[in-house]
Motif scaffolding. Structure first.
Motif, PDB file in Angstrom:
ATOM      1  N   ARG A  85      33.055  31.596  22.876  1.00 35.54           N
ATOM      2  CA  ARG A  85      31.662  31.359  23.257  1.00 35.54           C
ATOM      3  C   ARG A  85      31.287  32.431  24.260  1.00 35.54           C
ATOM      4  O   ARG A  85      32.155  33.037  24.882  1.00 35.54           O
ATOM      5  CB  ARG A  85      31.487  29.970  23.891  1.00 35.54           C
ATOM      6  CG  ARG A  85      31.844  28.825  22.966  1.00 35.54           C
ATOM      7  CD  ARG A  85      31.626  27.449  23.608  1.00 35.54           C
ATOM      8  NE  ARG A  85      32.494  27.254  24.755  1.00 35.54           N
ATOM      9  CZ  ARG A  85      32.119  26.651  25.890  1.00 35.54           C
ATOM     10  NH1 ARG A  85      30.900  26.198  26.047  1.00 35.54           N
ATOM     11  NH2 ARG A  85      32.964  26.511  26.881  1.00 35.54           N
ATOM     12  N   ASP A  86      30.008  32.668  24.432  1.00 38.59           N
ATOM     13  CA  ASP A  86      29.550  33.703  25.364  1.00 38.59           C
ATOM     14  C   ASP A  86      30.054  33.487  26.786  1.00 38.59           C
ATOM     15  O   ASP A  86      30.238  34.444  27.532  1.00 38.59           O
ATOM     16  CB  ASP A  86      28.018  33.769  25.376  1.00 38.59           C
ATOM     17  CG  ASP A  86      27.444  34.326  24.091  1.00 38.59           C
ATOM     18  OD1 ASP A  86      28.189  34.961  23.320  1.00 38.59           O
ATOM     19  OD2 ASP A  86      26.239  34.125  23.854  1.00 38.59           O
ATOM     20  N   VAL A  87      30.294  32.247  27.172  1.00 37.65           N
ATOM     21  CA  VAL A  87      30.679  31.939  28.553  1.00 37.65           C
ATOM     22  C   VAL A  87      32.186  31.896  28.765  1.00 37.65           C
ATOM     23  O   VAL A  87      32.647  31.719  29.897  1.00 37.65           O
ATOM     24  CB  VAL A  87      30.061  30.599  29.015  1.00 37.65           C
ATOM     25  CG1 VAL A  87      28.542  30.696  29.047  1.00 37.65           C
ATOM     26  CG2 VAL A  87      30.537  29.458  28.138  1.00 37.65           C
ATOM     27  N   VAL A  88      32.971  32.058  27.696  1.00 38.30           N
ATOM     28  CA  VAL A  88      34.428  31.994  27.805  1.00 38.30           C
ATOM     29  C   VAL A  88      35.003  33.398  27.738  1.00 38.30           C
ATOM     30  O   VAL A  88      34.721  34.155  26.815  1.00 38.30           O
ATOM     31  CB  VAL A  88      35.037  31.118  26.680  1.00 38.30           C
ATOM     32  CG1 VAL A  88      36.553  31.099  26.780  1.00 38.30           C
ATOM     33  CG2 VAL A  88      34.482  29.701  26.746  1.00 38.30           C
ATOM     34  N   ASP A  89      35.809  33.739  28.723  1.00 39.64           N
ATOM     35  CA  ASP A  89      36.431  35.065  28.789  1.00 39.64           C
ATOM     36  C   ASP A  89      37.919  34.933  28.474  1.00 39.64           C
ATOM     37  O   ASP A  89      38.675  34.377  29.276  1.00 39.64           O
ATOM     38  CB  ASP A  89      36.225  35.658  30.181  1.00 39.64           C
ATOM     39  CG  ASP A  89      36.776  37.067  30.324  1.00 39.64           C
ATOM     40  OD1 ASP A  89      37.410  37.570  29.372  1.00 39.64           O
ATOM     41  OD2 ASP A  89      36.572  37.657  31.399  1.00 39.64           O
ATOM     42  N   HIS A  90      38.320  35.416  27.333  1.00 42.48           N
ATOM     43  CA  HIS A  90      39.730  35.405  26.932  1.00 42.48           C
ATOM     44  C   HIS A  90      40.366  36.788  27.102  1.00 42.48           C
ATOM     45  O   HIS A  90      41.464  37.022  26.616  1.00 42.48           O
ATOM     46  CB  HIS A  90      39.875  35.007  25.451  1.00 42.48           C
ATOM     47  CG  HIS A  90      39.470  33.609  25.143  1.00 42.48           C
ATOM     48  ND1 HIS A  90      38.327  33.314  24.443  1.00 42.48           N
ATOM     49  CD2 HIS A  90      40.054  32.429  25.427  1.00 42.48           C
ATOM     50  CE1 HIS A  90      38.220  32.014  24.299  1.00 42.48           C
ATOM     51  NE2 HIS A  90      39.258  31.442  24.897  1.00 42.48           N
ATOM     52  N   SER A  91      39.689  37.682  27.796  1.00 42.12           N
ATOM     53  CA  SER A  91      40.131  39.081  27.828  1.00 42.12           C
ATOM     54  C   SER A  91      41.265  39.363  28.815  1.00 42.12           C
ATOM     55  O   SER A  91      41.908  40.402  28.719  1.00 42.12           O
ATOM     56  CB  SER A  91      38.948  39.991  28.145  1.00 42.12           C
ATOM     57  OG  SER A  91      38.485  39.786  29.471  1.00 42.12           O
ATOM     58  N   TYR A  92      41.536  38.471  29.748  1.00 47.47           N
ATOM     59  CA  TYR A  92      42.587  38.713  30.737  1.00 47.47           C
ATOM     60  C   TYR A  92      43.963  38.525  30.103  1.00 47.47           C
ATOM     61  O   TYR A  92      44.103  37.933  29.037  1.00 47.47           O
ATOM     62  CB  TYR A  92      42.413  37.792  31.958  1.00 47.47           C
ATOM     63  CG  TYR A  92      42.562  36.325  31.648  1.00 47.47           C
ATOM     64  CD1 TYR A  92      43.787  35.698  31.793  1.00 47.47           C
ATOM     65  CD2 TYR A  92      41.484  35.573  31.196  1.00 47.47           C
ATOM     66  CE1 TYR A  92      43.947  34.347  31.498  1.00 47.47           C
ATOM     67  CE2 TYR A  92      41.625  34.228  30.899  1.00 47.47           C
ATOM     68  CZ  TYR A  92      42.852  33.625  31.043  1.00 47.47           C
ATOM     69  OH  TYR A  92      43.013  32.294  30.748  1.00 47.47           O
ATOM     70  N   SER A  93      44.990  39.013  30.771  1.00 48.53           N
ATOM     71  CA  SER A  93      46.368  38.903  30.271  1.00 48.53           C
ATOM     72  C   SER A  93      47.095  37.690  30.832  1.00 48.53           C
ATOM     73  O   SER A  93      47.783  36.974  30.107  1.00 48.53           O
ATOM     74  CB  SER A  93      47.162  40.163  30.630  1.00 48.53           C
ATOM     75  OG  SER A  93      46.537  41.316  30.129  1.00 48.53           O
ATOM     76  N   VAL A  94      46.977  37.481  32.150  1.00 52.83           N
ATOM     77  CA  VAL A  94      47.706  36.408  32.841  1.00 52.83           C
ATOM     78  C   VAL A  94      46.801  35.863  33.943  1.00 52.83           C
ATOM     79  O   VAL A  94      46.095  36.625  34.606  1.00 52.83           O
ATOM     80  CB  VAL A  94      49.021  36.941  33.470  1.00 52.83           C
ATOM     81  CG1 VAL A  94      49.770  35.836  34.210  1.00 52.83           C
ATOM     82  CG2 VAL A  94      49.924  37.578  32.424  1.00 52.83           C
ATOM     83  N   SER A  95      46.852  34.544  34.132  1.00 50.55           N
ATOM     84  CA  SER A  95      46.130  33.949  35.261  1.00 50.55           C
ATOM     85  C   SER A  95      47.132  33.278  36.201  1.00 50.55           C
ATOM     86  O   SER A  95      48.215  32.857  35.783  1.00 50.55           O
ATOM     87  CB  SER A  95      45.084  32.928  34.795  1.00 50.55           C
ATOM     88  OG  SER A  95      45.698  31.749  34.329  1.00 50.55           O
ATOM     89  N   TYR A  96      46.728  33.193  37.451  1.00 50.28           N
ATOM     90  CA  TYR A  96      47.571  32.590  38.487  1.00 50.28           C
ATOM     91  C   TYR A  96      46.668  31.751  39.370  1.00 50.28           C
ATOM     92  O   TYR A  96      45.649  32.230  39.883  1.00 50.28           O
ATOM     93  CB  TYR A  96      48.239  33.701  39.301  1.00 50.28           C
ATOM     94  CG  TYR A  96      48.967  33.228  40.527  1.00 50.28           C
ATOM     95  CD1 TYR A  96      50.150  32.502  40.418  1.00 50.28           C
ATOM     96  CD2 TYR A  96      48.481  33.508  41.790  1.00 50.28           C
ATOM     97  CE1 TYR A  96      50.822  32.069  41.544  1.00 50.28           C
ATOM     98  CE2 TYR A  96      49.151  33.087  42.924  1.00 50.28           C
ATOM     99  CZ  TYR A  96      50.316  32.365  42.791  1.00 50.28           C
ATOM    100  OH  TYR A  96      50.986  31.936  43.908  1.00 50.28           O
ATOM    101  N   LEU A  97      47.023  30.487  39.530  1.00 54.16           N
ATOM    102  CA  LEU A  97      46.255  29.591  40.369  1.00 54.16           C
ATOM    103  C   LEU A  97      47.167  29.069  41.472  1.00 54.16           C
ATOM    104  O   LEU A  97      48.303  28.663  41.196  1.00 54.16           O
ATOM    105  CB  LEU A  97      45.719  28.415  39.543  1.00 54.16           C
ATOM    106  CG  LEU A  97      44.904  27.406  40.343  1.00 54.16           C
ATOM    107  CD1 LEU A  97      43.586  27.145  39.636  1.00 54.16           C
ATOM    108  CD2 LEU A  97      45.676  26.113  40.498  1.00 54.16           C
ATOM    109  N   ALA A  98      46.675  29.093  42.690  1.00 52.58           N
ATOM    110  CA  ALA A  98      47.414  28.541  43.825  1.00 52.58           C
ATOM    111  C   ALA A  98      46.461  27.683  44.635  1.00 52.58           C
ATOM    112  O   ALA A  98      45.294  28.035  44.812  1.00 52.58           O
ATOM    113  CB  ALA A  98      47.987  29.651  44.697  1.00 52.58           C
ATOM    114  N   MET A  99      46.977  26.546  45.089  1.00 59.27           N
ATOM    115  CA  MET A  99      46.169  25.650  45.914  1.00 59.27           C
ATOM    116  C   MET A  99      46.781  25.585  47.313  1.00 59.27           C
ATOM    117  O   MET A  99      48.003  25.497  47.459  1.00 59.27           O
ATOM    118  CB  MET A  99      46.119  24.266  45.284  1.00 59.27           C
ATOM    119  CG  MET A  99      45.390  24.273  43.957  1.00 59.27           C
ATOM    120  SD  MET A  99      45.424  22.676  43.120  1.00 59.27           S
ATOM    121  CE  MET A  99      44.497  21.684  44.268  1.00 59.27           C
TER     122      MET A  99
END
Length: 137
Positions: A85-99
């Motif tokens: 969809r126009d609002v979804v970006d699948h172009s990155y390779s890896v994501s990292y989330l930290a809380m």
């Protein structure tokens, strides 16, 4: 004893975050509050996205990064196979989330030797990094 308590605390936080705490009822999004939490979400675009060795190196380095003591919950991921969809970006390779529990914990993370080493040893792998930091309202 302290390590065991720390492990149990992190395990419970992770399970609650995922809504999978087996001994409690399933929680809804409205019931799970992350008040005071700072969420740090980082997206990496590898210079060579098809290079599996580079992707593996980055993922292994991110796993080492999760050893920073102020990180309460973390997640390493890849683009999901959700619909285009126009609002979804699948172009990155890896994501990292930290809380983090607070802004000061995230500030400490930024200068932690583990984080500094991560950047120094791996920045040659990526062509672009985008960071989204958010706190609750």
């Amino acid at each position: 004893m302290k390590n065991r308590r720390s492990f149990i605390k992190k395990l419970a936080a992770s399970a609650t975050f995922a809504g999978l705490l087996p001994l409690a009822k399933k929680a809804t999004a409205a019931e799970v509050k992350l008040q005071g939490t700072l969420i740090h979400h980082v997206f990496f675009w590898l210079k060579e996205p098809a290079n599996e060795a580079h992707k593996k190196q980055l993922v292994e380095a991110l796993h080492q990064l999760t050893k920073v003591k102020t990180i309460k919950v973390s997640h390493i991921g890849f683009p999901a196979s959700t619909e285009d969809r126009d609002v979804v970006d699948h172009s990155y390779s890896v994501s990292y989330l930290a809380m983090f529990d607070s802004q000061s914990d995230q500030d400490s993370y930024q200068v932690d030797p583990i984080h500094l080493k991560f950047v120094e040893e791996n920045q040659h792998l990526w062509s672009k990094v985008v960071v989204y930091d958010s706190t609750d309202i």
